[in-house]
Scaffold this motif. Structure first.
Motif, PDB file in Angstrom:
ATOM      1  N   LEU A 190       0.828  -1.201   0.000  1.00 31.13           N
ATOM      2  CA  LEU A 190       0.000   0.000   0.000  1.00 31.13           C
ATOM      3  C   LEU A 190       0.868   1.259   0.000  1.00 31.13           C
ATOM      4  CD1 LEU A 190      -2.814  -1.043   2.507  1.00 31.13           C
ATOM      5  CD2 LEU A 190      -3.034  -0.738   0.033  1.00 31.13           C
ATOM      6  N   LYS A 191       1.943   1.240   0.802  1.00 32.29           N
ATOM      7  CA  LYS A 191       2.843   2.394   0.847  1.00 32.29           C
ATOM      8  C   LYS A 191       3.495   2.626  -0.508  1.00 32.29           C
ATOM      9  CE  LYS A 191       7.035   2.387   2.533  1.00 32.29           C
ATOM     10  NZ  LYS A 191       8.223   2.318   3.423  1.00 32.29           N
ATOM     11  N   ASP A 192       3.966   1.548  -1.133  1.00 35.83           N
ATOM     12  CA  ASP A 192       4.580   1.675  -2.455  1.00 35.83           C
ATOM     13  C   ASP A 192       3.594   2.248  -3.462  1.00 35.83           C
ATOM     14  OD1 ASP A 192       6.879   0.630  -1.413  1.00 35.83           O
ATOM     15  OD2 ASP A 192       6.693  -1.336  -2.368  1.00 35.83           O
ATOM     16  N   SER A 193       2.345   1.801  -3.371  1.00 36.85           N
ATOM     17  CA  SER A 193       1.325   2.283  -4.300  1.00 36.85           C
ATOM     18  C   SER A 193       1.075   3.779  -4.130  1.00 36.85           C
ATOM     19  CB  SER A 193       0.024   1.508  -4.088  1.00 36.85           C
ATOM     20  OG  SER A 193      -0.992   1.979  -4.943  1.00 36.85           O
ATOM     21  N   VAL A 194       0.997   4.222  -2.874  1.00 42.69           N
ATOM     22  CA  VAL A 194       0.767   5.641  -2.595  1.00 42.69           C
ATOM     23  C   VAL A 194       1.944   6.485  -3.072  1.00 42.69           C
ATOM     24  CG1 VAL A 194       0.511   7.357  -0.761  1.00 42.69           C
ATOM     25  CG2 VAL A 194      -0.791   5.225  -0.664  1.00 42.69           C
ATOM     26  N   LEU A 195       3.168   6.041  -2.763  1.00 39.33           N
ATOM     27  CA  LEU A 195       4.357   6.794  -3.166  1.00 39.33           C
ATOM     28  C   LEU A 195       4.498   6.843  -4.683  1.00 39.33           C
ATOM     29  CD1 LEU A 195       6.900   5.527  -0.489  1.00 39.33           C
ATOM     30  CD2 LEU A 195       5.955   7.831  -0.682  1.00 39.33           C
ATOM     31  N   SER A 196       4.146   5.753  -5.348  1.00 41.69           N
ATOM     32  CA  SER A 196       4.201   5.736  -6.810  1.00 41.69           C
ATOM     33  C   SER A 196       3.267   6.782  -7.403  1.00 41.69           C
ATOM     34  CB  SER A 196       3.835   4.345  -7.339  1.00 41.69           C
ATOM     35  OG  SER A 196       4.826   3.395  -6.988  1.00 41.69           O
ATOM     36  N   GLN A 197       2.097   6.948  -6.764  1.00 35.78           N
ATOM     37  CA  GLN A 197       1.150   7.955  -7.228  1.00 35.78           C
ATOM     38  C   GLN A 197       1.670   9.366  -6.961  1.00 35.78           C
ATOM     39  OE1 GLN A 197      -1.766   7.513  -8.880  1.00 35.78           O
ATOM     40  NE2 GLN A 197      -1.373   5.309  -8.966  1.00 35.78           N
ATOM     41  N   ILE A 198       2.232   9.583  -5.775  1.00 37.22           N
ATOM     42  CA  ILE A 198       2.719  10.914  -5.400  1.00 37.22           C
ATOM     43  C   ILE A 198       3.839  11.372  -6.330  1.00 37.22           C
ATOM     44  CG2 ILE A 198       3.960  12.214  -3.614  1.00 37.22           C
ATOM     45  CD1 ILE A 198       2.421  10.559  -1.539  1.00 37.22           C
ATOM     46  N   PHE A 199       4.784  10.476  -6.606  1.00 35.12           N
ATOM     47  CA  PHE A 199       5.955  10.835  -7.413  1.00 35.12           C
ATOM     48  C   PHE A 199       5.788  10.504  -8.895  1.00 35.12           C
ATOM     49  CE2 PHE A 199       7.891  10.529  -3.160  1.00 35.12           C
ATOM     50  CZ  PHE A 199       8.620  11.708  -3.135  1.00 35.12           C
ATOM     51  N   HIS A 200       4.607   9.993  -9.273  1.00 38.76           N
ATOM     52  CA  HIS A 200       4.362   9.596 -10.671  1.00 38.76           C
ATOM     53  C   HIS A 200       5.470   8.659 -11.153  1.00 38.76           C
ATOM     54  CE1 HIS A 200       1.257  12.693 -10.738  1.00 38.76           C
ATOM     55  NE2 HIS A 200       2.149  13.553 -10.285  1.00 38.76           N
ATOM     56  N   ALA A 201       5.790   7.686 -10.302  1.00 36.68           N
ATOM     57  CA  ALA A 201       6.905   6.773 -10.556  1.00 36.68           C
ATOM     58  C   ALA A 201       6.430   5.337 -10.371  1.00 36.68           C
ATOM     59  CB  ALA A 201       8.063   7.072  -9.607  1.00 36.68           C
ATOM     60  N   PRO A 202       6.056   4.652 -11.454  1.00 37.32           N
ATOM     61  CA  PRO A 202       5.572   3.272 -11.340  1.00 37.32           C
ATOM     62  C   PRO A 202       6.601   2.355 -10.678  1.00 37.32           C
ATOM     63  CG  PRO A 202       5.183   4.142 -13.544  1.00 37.32           C
ATOM     64  CD  PRO A 202       6.054   5.132 -12.840  1.00 37.32           C
ATOM     65  N   GLN A 203       6.115   1.455  -9.822  1.00 36.52           N
ATOM     66  CA  GLN A 203       6.937   0.424  -9.178  1.00 36.52           C
ATOM     67  C   GLN A 203       7.996   1.005  -8.240  1.00 36.52           C
ATOM     68  OE1 GLN A 203       8.323  -2.612 -12.058  1.00 36.52           O
ATOM     69  NE2 GLN A 203       6.910  -1.678 -13.518  1.00 36.52           N
ATOM     70  N   LEU A 204       7.784   2.198  -7.743  1.00 40.06           N
ATOM     71  CA  LEU A 204       8.719   2.792  -6.787  1.00 40.06           C
ATOM     72  C   LEU A 204       8.624   2.074  -5.451  1.00 40.06           C
ATOM     73  CD1 LEU A 204      10.656   5.047  -5.780  1.00 40.06           C
ATOM     74  CD2 LEU A 204       8.608   6.423  -5.307  1.00 40.06           C
ATOM     75  N   HIS A 205       9.788   1.723  -4.881  1.00 38.51           N
ATOM     76  CA  HIS A 205       9.822   1.129  -3.544  1.00 38.51           C
ATOM     77  C   HIS A 205      10.812   1.899  -2.684  1.00 38.51           C
ATOM     78  CE1 HIS A 205       9.865  -1.781  -0.270  1.00 38.51           C
ATOM     79  NE2 HIS A 205      11.189  -1.708  -0.297  1.00 38.51           N
ATOM     80  N   LEU A 206      10.318   2.480  -1.586  1.00 32.01           N
ATOM     81  CA  LEU A 206      11.164   3.156  -0.608  1.00 32.01           C
ATOM     82  C   LEU A 206      11.134   2.348   0.681  1.00 32.01           C
ATOM     83  CD1 LEU A 206      10.238   6.938  -1.054  1.00 32.01           C
ATOM     84  CD2 LEU A 206      12.251   5.745  -1.909  1.00 32.01           C
ATOM     85  N   GLY A 207      12.278   1.790   1.068  1.00 38.19           N
ATOM     86  CA  GLY A 207      12.349   0.964   2.258  1.00 38.19           C
ATOM     87  C   GLY A 207      12.145   1.762   3.534  1.00 38.19           C
ATOM     88  N   SER A 208      12.065   1.054   4.642  1.00 36.89           N
ATOM     89  CA  SER A 208      11.791   1.677   5.932  1.00 36.89           C
ATOM     90  C   SER A 208      12.891   2.652   6.330  1.00 36.89           C
ATOM     91  CB  SER A 208      11.662   0.597   7.011  1.00 36.89           C
ATOM     92  OG  SER A 208      12.876  -0.127   7.134  1.00 36.89           O
ATOM     93  N   GLY A 209      12.505   3.667   7.088  1.00 37.25           N
ATOM     94  CA  GLY A 209      13.462   4.632   7.604  1.00 37.25           C
ATOM     95  C   GLY A 209      13.923   5.674   6.609  1.00 37.25           C
ATOM     96  N   SER A 210      13.313   5.731   5.441  1.00 37.89           N
ATOM     97  CA  SER A 210      13.733   6.690   4.415  1.00 37.89           C
ATOM     98  C   SER A 210      13.176   8.079   4.715  1.00 37.89           C
ATOM     99  CB  SER A 210      13.271   6.233   3.032  1.00 37.89           C
ATOM    100  OG  SER A 210      13.912   5.028   2.665  1.00 37.89           O
ATOM    101  N   THR A 211      14.015   9.100   4.457  1.00 39.37           N
ATOM    102  CA  THR A 211      13.633  10.494   4.681  1.00 39.37           C
ATOM    103  C   THR A 211      13.824  11.276   3.389  1.00 39.37           C
ATOM    104  OG1 THR A 211      14.305  10.400   7.010  1.00 39.37           O
ATOM    105  CG2 THR A 211      14.112  12.585   6.006  1.00 39.37           C
ATOM    106  N   ILE A 212      12.777  11.984   2.969  1.00 39.42           N
ATOM    107  CA  ILE A 212      12.841  12.788   1.750  1.00 39.42           C
ATOM    108  C   ILE A 212      12.453  14.218   2.088  1.00 39.42           C
ATOM    109  CG2 ILE A 212      11.872  13.159  -0.545  1.00 39.42           C
ATOM    110  CD1 ILE A 212      11.508  10.182  -0.801  1.00 39.42           C
ATOM    111  N   ARG A 213      13.342  15.156   1.752  1.00 39.93           N
ATOM    112  CA  ARG A 213      13.084  16.577   1.980  1.00 39.93           C
ATOM    113  C   ARG A 213      13.168  17.316   0.648  1.00 39.93           C
ATOM    114  NH1 ARG A 213      16.999  17.244   7.339  1.00 39.93           N
ATOM    115  NH2 ARG A 213      15.731  15.922   8.726  1.00 39.93           N
ATOM    116  N   GLY A 214      12.204  18.191   0.417  1.00 40.51           N
ATOM    117  CA  GLY A 214      12.158  18.914  -0.852  1.00 40.51           C
ATOM    118  C   GLY A 214      11.621  18.057  -1.974  1.00 40.51           C
ATOM    119  N   SER A 215      10.564  17.307  -1.697  1.00 36.16           N
ATOM    120  CA  SER A 215      10.050  16.321  -2.652  1.00 36.16           C
ATOM    121  C   SER A 215       9.616  16.938  -3.980  1.00 36.16           C
ATOM    122  CB  SER A 215       8.878  15.555  -2.029  1.00 36.16           C
ATOM    123  OG  SER A 215       7.837  16.438  -1.655  1.00 36.16           O
TER     124      SER A 215
END
Length: 216
Positions: free
Chosen positions: A32-57
């Motif tokens: 579910l997290k991968d699906s949401v992030l893929s939508q936010i970043f318009h990036a199919p099949q995006l996987h961000l593992g645990s503990g990741s921090t993104i600033r200035g998205s």
């Protein structure tokens, strides 16, 4: 939903115990997290593992199939003290980032498709302070208050960067290059070259006639 249903059926078919349920829940949350992030970043099949921090998205783009193991620290710095920047980070298709990668940008950082970044790698297009040319930083000035200066970092296609490498721009790493573990890269790296050391120096170059990596 078909993927989630498949996970449920597989888990309960193999084991009905509590650990299987916990595994199932973890897999569902991850999907579910991968699906949401893929939508936010318009990036199919995006996987961000645990503990990741993104600033200035808003200044960051991911290609298709980017895979991050865990603990990514990705920062596009638009302001620092009185300084203002227009940063841009581009991570290409099917780039893999291992555990604990830190990428910091005030100008431009590009990692092109199919590149592999090892654990603990630091990539930055800037330094805290100026140490050559005019208006150099004073030793008495706290490093955190020194101006950020640097230049863009361009990493080509199918580049392999070993664990704990430090890369500080401005520089370009050519397609197919290999950076040995624990190296410090501060100058351009030719395409299809193997470099290593502090500072990193060329060790081998791929020869298309012999189809071998040959010592320089």
């Amino acid at each position: 939903m078909r993927r989630i249903t498949g996970i449920v059926e597989k888990a309960y078919a193999s084991d009905h115990k509590l650990w299987a349920t916990r595994l199932l829940v973890g897999q569902i949350i991850s999907k579910l997290k991968d699906s949401v992030l893929s939508q936010i970043f318009h990036a199919p099949q995006l996987h961000l593992g645990s503990g990741s921090t993104i600033r200035g998205s808003k200044c960051i783009s991911f290609g298709c199939g980017v895979y991050v193991t865990s603990n990514l620290w990705l920062e596009a710095v638009s302001c620092y003290g009185e300084q203002r920047f227009t940063p841009k980070i581009e991570i290409g298709d099917f780039v893999s980032l291992s555990d604990g990668v830190h990428i910091s940008c005030i100008e431009h950082v590009v990692i092109k498709k199919n590149s592999l970044i090892g654990s603990g790698v630091y990539i930055s297009d800037h330094n805290h302070g100026v140490y050559k040319g005019v208006n150099q930083s004073l030793p008495s000035e706290p490093p955190s208050r020194r101006q950020l200066k640097g230049g863009p970092v361009f990493i080509g296609e199918s580049v392999w960067i070993g664990d704990n490498v430090v890369i500080v721009g401005p520089l370009t790493i050519g397609d197919g290059a290999v950076i040995g573990a624990n190296s410090v890269v501060k100058e351009n790296v030719p395409a299809e070259a193997i470099v290593a050391g502090i500072p990193a120096v060329p060790l081998k170059q791929y020869n298309h006639t012999s189809n071998c990596w040959e010592r320089i």
